[in-house]
Design a protein around this motif. Structure first.
Motif, PDB file in Angstrom:
ATOM      1  N   VAL A   1       8.289 -18.328   0.696  1.00  0.00           N
ATOM      2  CA  VAL A   1       7.770 -17.763  -0.657  1.00  0.00           C
ATOM      3  C   VAL A   1       6.421 -16.953  -0.353  1.00  0.00           C
ATOM      4  N   TRP A   2       5.598 -17.292   0.528  1.00  0.00           N
ATOM      5  CA  TRP A   2       4.465 -16.626   1.035  1.00  0.00           C
ATOM      6  C   TRP A   2       4.883 -15.286   1.643  1.00  0.00           C
ATOM      7  N   ALA A   3       5.870 -15.311   2.545  1.00  0.00           N
ATOM      8  CA  ALA A   3       6.293 -14.517   3.367  1.00  0.00           C
ATOM      9  C   ALA A   3       7.051 -13.282   2.397  1.00  0.00           C
ATOM     10  N   TRP A   4       7.853 -13.777   1.367  1.00  0.00           N
ATOM     11  CA  TRP A   4       8.556 -13.005   0.349  1.00  0.00           C
ATOM     12  C   TRP A   4       7.643 -12.272  -0.523  1.00  0.00           C
ATOM     13  N   GLY A   5       6.711 -13.061  -0.874  1.00  0.00           N
ATOM     14  CA  GLY A   5       5.768 -12.401  -1.857  1.00  0.00           C
ATOM     15  C   GLY A   5       4.559 -11.394  -1.214  1.00  0.00           C
ATOM     16  N   GLY A   6       4.885 -10.937   0.098  1.00  0.00           N
ATOM     17  CA  GLY A   6       4.168  -9.955   0.792  1.00  0.00           C
ATOM     18  C   GLY A   6       3.318 -10.480   1.979  1.00  0.00           C
ATOM     19  N   GLY A   7       3.445 -11.854   2.294  1.00  0.00           N
ATOM     20  CA  GLY A   7       2.728 -12.334   3.345  1.00  0.00           C
ATOM     21  C   GLY A   7       2.810 -11.755   4.689  1.00  0.00           C
ATOM     22  N   GLU A   8       4.188 -11.501   4.935  1.00  0.00           N
ATOM     23  CA  GLU A   8       4.728 -10.717   6.056  1.00  0.00           C
ATOM     24  C   GLU A   8       5.124  -9.197   5.899  1.00  0.00           C
ATOM     25  N   GLU A   9       4.695  -8.471   6.724  1.00  0.00           N
ATOM     26  CA  GLU A   9       4.707  -7.101   6.623  1.00  0.00           C
ATOM     27  C   GLU A   9       6.066  -6.544   6.460  1.00  0.00           C
TER      28      GLU A   9
ATOM     29  N   LEU B   1       3.569 -20.021  15.099  1.00  0.00           N
ATOM     30  CA  LEU B   1       2.249 -20.203  14.831  1.00  0.00           C
ATOM     31  C   LEU B   1       1.397 -18.970  14.461  1.00  0.00           C
ATOM     32  N   PRO B   2       1.665 -17.654  15.049  1.00  0.00           N
ATOM     33  CA  PRO B   2       0.806 -16.609  14.517  1.00  0.00           C
ATOM     34  C   PRO B   2       0.998 -16.560  12.986  1.00  0.00           C
ATOM     35  N   SER B   3       2.417 -16.499  12.456  1.00  0.00           N
ATOM     36  CA  SER B   3       2.385 -16.195  10.939  1.00  0.00           C
ATOM     37  C   SER B   3       1.824 -17.524  10.219  1.00  0.00           C
ATOM     38  N   LEU B   4       2.262 -18.500  10.734  1.00  0.00           N
ATOM     39  CA  LEU B   4       1.622 -19.982  10.136  1.00  0.00           C
ATOM     40  C   LEU B   4       0.133 -19.865  10.108  1.00  0.00           C
TER      41      LEU B   4
END
Length: 624
Positions: free
Chosen positions: A558-566, A24-27
């Motif tokens: 794809v969002w995470a891979w592009g820098g969405g996650e730290e 949930l937090p990441s989403l």
């Protein structure tokens, strides 16, 4: 040996359900704009803390219990007094104070208000004892009044349905199910008769007044203030085309008058007390009996008879099925959230237990379950299901939010039409099995009622039935997909998501992407057929659920891979979740099931249909 001697198990402690949630937090960070997310997240963290303390305590022990019904008083008068438990009333009140369903209509965060409110519901479901059943129907009724209600309904009733003050807030039921038809409302027997002079006087302003006569076989939220109901205004031969939608007060007057303030000085004469509540039978609604159910024990569900019951028309006459559609769509998403939320709690228990339970490790002493690869593998499979249905459900919630504030394009509206029945059915199907798996991770301790698994599974199983079984929803999906534009809106969206995969991920995801392409082709061939094969709808719904959940997982990866996650570790996890879900979660068998169903209708002239009859009934019986 005394019980105090020997090995002492260490009780597990569940963490804050928001901060410890794997999804949930990441989403929410991805789908909600940064400024709004900065305001919303502290509220979710606060609520998560309350869930495992005060909210959980409201439903503990004897505070929560089954409702009781007293039909007659000692003098033989019909009273139909329904009493619910203290915990049930407290849980309903705390939900209303949290803004459920108020958040959806305050729309402080525009299209994202749905995601914010449903995130709160997700955190609370595991401890709410199905109190969200009446609140879901309250949400749906509020939306119908917002769209179709009279001016008086919008001014006097809508504010109560969405109020955060439990002292004035209304809840609503939804009465559709009758004995002849079940989910088939075309066989509705309840008759609506227009009247010129209403028994309720000033309530005439709510709209055209009718009396209803009939029997509602399954009425959840029987303790509500109002309900929406279908009744027949056309001939029985017209089927569902002769039904209209009505707002039914459970008591009259619907809005009891308050006494006028005294003209004398308040210091000399105290104000008069409020009038007593209207009688439970004041609108000629009689509770035949409370249902004895497999689960949802705290929820009052009843069989009701309507005898010249006052009701107010909502929308156009003989358009009842169309008018009640917003209620069904909203409650189906609530049902999906309920399935997801029940699994969330089961998974939280299982992971917490793995952090305290020790097992023998051969000659090397003991180790925690969380350090046992085989056990963690089982937890990972459960987590995979949870992650997939969370992304699916909130993906559809996002579409609903857009439609409600008027910023959705035509393709998004069509996709919502196709994915609403899919999300409800798919989440219920997948969550049920995963909850059982979570129970087994505690061994014998998981089978004990104290751990809440029993209640969660019993309550969660109803989501496979309420608001339409998987088969009923599969037929609804087939009706939606019969429109080529609707089917194409889903297929093209999924193709677009697949095309966003960055080149750096293609080598590791090539097999998963290829399988999804095969799945899309099979779905198009099956749902696009004219007519579709008779066994197609159910496997088509399951495959649609797999494709949609996979697309939402890929979008997040794809969002995470592009820098969405730290951190790179978190990015890798999101990518691996998508890959495993497609290759190991069941997509390939779902493709084969749908292909088999389609080919039976096209090439073998229904041999499988006839064989099914032989397997079930022993021989093919002559058709009547």
């Amino acid at each position: 040996m005394r019980v105090e001697d020997g090995f002492q198990p260490i009780p597990f402690t569940e963490d804050n359900p928001y901060t410890s949630d794997p999804v949930l937090p990441s989403l929410l960070k991805r789908i909600i704009p940064p400024r709004a997310f900065k305001e919303i997240e502290p509220d979710l963290i606060r609520l998560g803390g309350n869930v495992i303390t005060t909210i959980r305590a409201m439903g503990s022990g004897t505070r929560i219990s089954a409702p009781t019904l007293t039909q007659y008083d000692q003098w033989g008068r019909r009273v139909d007094v329904l009493e619910t438990s203290e915990g049930w009333r407290d849980l309903k009140a705390v939900s209303q104070r949290e803004g459920i369903p108020g958040i959806f209509y305050e729309r402080t965060y525009g299209e994202h208000s749905r995601a914010y409110g449903f995130a709160k519901v997700l955190l609370m479901v595991g401890d709410a004892h199905v109190v969200f059943c009446p609140l879901s129907m309250t949400d749906g009724t509020a939306r119908v009044i917002e769209l179709l209600g009279s001016q008086e309904m919008k001014e006097k009733l809508l504010p109560r349905l969405i109020s955060r003050d439990p002292a004035v807030a209304f809840t609503s039921g939804q009465w559709m199910t009758e004995r002849p038809g079940g989910s088939d409302v075309s066989q509705t027997e309840t008759i609506a008769t227009p009247i010129t002079a209403s028994k309720s006087g000033s309530d005439d302003a709510f709209g055209p007044t009718y009396t209803l006569d009939g029997f509602k076989w399954f009425s959840s939220a029987t303790d509500s203030h109002i309900s929406v109901a279908l009744a027949r205004t056309g001939p029985a031969s017209s089927g569902s085309r002769g039904l209209s939608l009505f707002l039914v007060p459970l008591r009259l007057p619907l809005l009891p008058p308050f006494p006028s303030p005294s003209s004398s000085s308040p210091s000399l004469i105290p104000p008069p007390p409020p009038p007593p509540p209207p009688s439970s039978t004041s609108n000629n609604i009689h509770v035949h009996r409370l249902k004895s159910k497999f689960g949802t024990h705290a929820l009052p569900t009843a069989e009701l008879s309507l005898q010249h019951t006052t009701a107010y028309l909502i929308g156009a006459p003989n358009h009842g099925v169309k008018s009640i559609t917003p209620v069904l769509n909203i409650t189906r998403l609530w049902s999906a959230i309920a399935s997801v939320g029940a699994l969330r709690r089961c998974l939280a228990i299982a992971t917490s237990y793995a952090g305290v339970r020790t097992i023998s490790s051969g000659g090397a002493g003991t180790r925690l379950l969380r350090d046992a690869p085989l056990h963690v593998s089982q937890l990972a499979q459960i987590s995979l299901v949870y992650r997939a249905i969370v992304h699916l459900t909130f993906g559809v919630v996002g579409l609903l939010g857009k439609v409600e504030v008027g910023c959705a394009c035509a393709e998004e509206g069509r996709r919502l039409r196709m994915l609403t029945p899919t999300a409800k059915a798919f989440a219920a199907e997948k969550a049920a099995g995963a909850m059982e798996e979570a129970m087994t991770t505690l061994g014998g301790a998981g089978y004990m009622e104290e751990n809440a698994f029993g209640r969660l599974i019993r309550d969660g199983l109803v989501e496979k039935i309420w608001e339409g079984t998987t088969t009923v929803l599969a037929l609804d999906l087939a009706r939606a997909a019969a429109d080529p534009a609707t089917l194409d809106s889903f297929l093209s969206w999924a193709q677009n998501i697949l095309s966003t995969t960055p080149p750096s991920l293609l080598p590791s995801l090539r097999d998963a992407l290829s399988l999804l392409q095969t799945a899309l082709s099979e779905l198009q061939a099956s749902l696009g057929a004219k007519p579709i094969a008779p066994l197609t709808p159910r496997p088509a719904l399951i495959l649609t659920g797999y494709i949609a959940s996979s697309a939402f997982l890929l979008e997040h990866a794809v969002w995470a891979w592009g820098g969405g996650e730290e951190g790179p570790e978190e990015r890798d996890v999101h990518v691996e979740v998508f890959r495993r879900w497609v290759l190991e979660g069941g997509v390939a068998p779902a493709v084969e099931d749908l292909r088999r169903a389609r080919e039976d209708g096209e090439g073998s002239k229904g041999v499988r249909v006839r064989d099914n009859e032989r397997i079930v009934f022993g021989r093919v019986r002559p058709k009547l």
